[in-house]
Design a protein around this motif. Structure first.
Motif, PDB file in Angstrom:
ATOM      1  N   UNK A  89       0.829  -1.215   0.000  1.00  0.00           N
ATOM      2  CA  UNK A  89       0.000   0.000   0.000  1.00  0.00           C
ATOM      3  C   UNK A  89       0.863   1.265   0.000  1.00  0.00           C
ATOM      4  N   UNK A  90       1.924   1.245  -0.802  1.00  0.00           N
ATOM      5  CA  UNK A  90       2.812   2.402  -0.920  1.00  0.00           C
ATOM      6  C   UNK A  90       2.603   3.017  -2.300  1.00  0.00           C
ATOM      7  N   UNK A  91       2.281   4.296  -2.312  1.00  0.00           N
ATOM      8  CA  UNK A  91       2.047   5.016  -3.553  1.00  0.00           C
ATOM      9  C   UNK A  91       3.386   5.408  -4.177  1.00  0.00           C
ATOM     10  N   UNK A  92       3.492   5.239  -5.491  1.00  0.00           N
ATOM     11  CA  UNK A  92       4.673   5.711  -6.221  1.00  0.00           C
ATOM     12  C   UNK A  92       4.377   7.149  -6.628  1.00  0.00           C
ATOM     13  N   UNK A  93       5.153   8.091  -6.080  1.00  0.00           N
ATOM     14  CA  UNK A  93       4.929   9.528  -6.331  1.00  0.00           C
ATOM     15  C   UNK A  93       5.260   9.902  -7.777  1.00  0.00           C
ATOM     16  N   UNK A  94       6.351   9.343  -8.301  1.00  0.00           N
ATOM     17  CA  UNK A  94       6.702   9.581  -9.700  1.00  0.00           C
ATOM     18  C   UNK A  94       7.564   8.436 -10.196  1.00  0.00           C
ATOM     19  N   UNK A  95       7.579   8.286 -11.518  1.00  0.00           N
ATOM     20  CA  UNK A  95       8.343   7.204 -12.137  1.00  0.00           C
ATOM     21  C   UNK A  95       8.884   7.682 -13.469  1.00  0.00           C
ATOM     22  N   UNK A  96      10.109   7.296 -13.760  1.00  0.00           N
ATOM     23  CA  UNK A  96      10.729   7.639 -15.033  1.00  0.00           C
ATOM     24  C   UNK A  96      11.591   6.469 -15.467  1.00  0.00           C
ATOM     25  N   UNK A  97      11.607   6.218 -16.757  1.00  0.00           N
ATOM     26  CA  UNK A  97      12.426   5.143 -17.309  1.00  0.00           C
ATOM     27  C   UNK A  97      13.223   5.720 -18.465  1.00  0.00           C
ATOM     28  N   UNK A  98      14.512   5.391 -18.528  1.00  0.00           N
ATOM     29  CA  UNK A  98      15.334   5.878 -19.634  1.00  0.00           C
ATOM     30  C   UNK A  98      16.543   4.974 -19.811  1.00  0.00           C
ATOM     31  N   UNK A  99      17.281   5.219 -20.879  1.00  0.00           N
ATOM     32  CA  UNK A  99      18.554   4.539 -21.034  1.00  0.00           C
ATOM     33  C   UNK A  99      19.457   5.022 -19.901  1.00  0.00           C
ATOM     34  N   UNK A 100      20.466   4.236 -19.567  1.00  0.00           N
ATOM     35  CA  UNK A 100      21.399   4.643 -18.512  1.00  0.00           C
ATOM     36  C   UNK A 100      22.757   4.939 -19.131  1.00  0.00           C
TER      37      UNK A 100
END
Length: 175
Positions: free
Chosen positions: A31-42
């Motif tokens: 029950x933990x909300x993800x505030x923001x998420x981003x995915x990219x090359x590293x």
């Protein structure tokens, strides 16, 4: 009492279908909300970097990192406090064009917030702003008075102040 705070989670992975669902399920089960998420090359070829922002206790965070690292495609996962990272968010505002010319205050708001106009046409103009969440929230409040046609913001992007050992580790594996 272990206090809840914001953590920036960096997850280095192979880019596989379905991984986002499994990782988000780890948070969802608790029950933990993800505030923001981003995915990219590293910085490492063929390795994807996920950045998530979550608010929880450090004990919970440690357990979740362990769960995330059990996913086959996950190479390594880290968590950092606000003080340990350098981060930004980006957003776009779409606003009616006549406001740009008729409301002197809007031009001042744009200038004072270090935002920039990316496009203007007869119907609308678009402003881009990069910065901390608080800066974007402030600009949003100031522009809301005039009416915002559309608004979108990115997830957090972040780098750590300290060296990430994974880069060295993975480069060694590639040779």
């Amino acid at each position: 009492m272990d206090e809840h705070q914001l953590y920036t989670v960096s997850i280095y992975t192979e880019n596989n279908i379905g991984l986002l669902n499994r990782i988000s399920a780890i948070f969802q089960r608790r029950h933990i909300n993800i505030e923001s998420i981003n995915s990219s090359v590293s910085e490492i070829e063929n390795v994807t970097k996920w950045i998530m922002v979550v608010k929880l206790s450090e004990d919970q965070m440690k357990k979740i990192i362990g769960q995330i690292e059990k996913q086959v495609e996950v190479i390594k996962a880290y968590y950092h406090t606000e003080e340990e990272t350098i981060y930004q968010e980006t957003c776009l505002f779409k606003i009616k064009s006549d406001l740009l010319f008729n409301e002197r205050q809007i031009q001042n708001i744009i200038k004072d917030s270090y935002a920039r106009i990316v496009t203007v046409n007869k119907e609308f103009f678009v402003i881009e702003k990069s910065g901390r969440k608080e800066e974007i929230d402030l600009l949003h409040r100031e522009l809301s008075v005039f009416g915002i046609m559309q608004f979108t913001r990115s997830g957090r992007i972040a780098v750590t102040k300290d060296e990430m050992k994974i880069s060295t580790m993975l480069k060694a594996l590639q040779h």
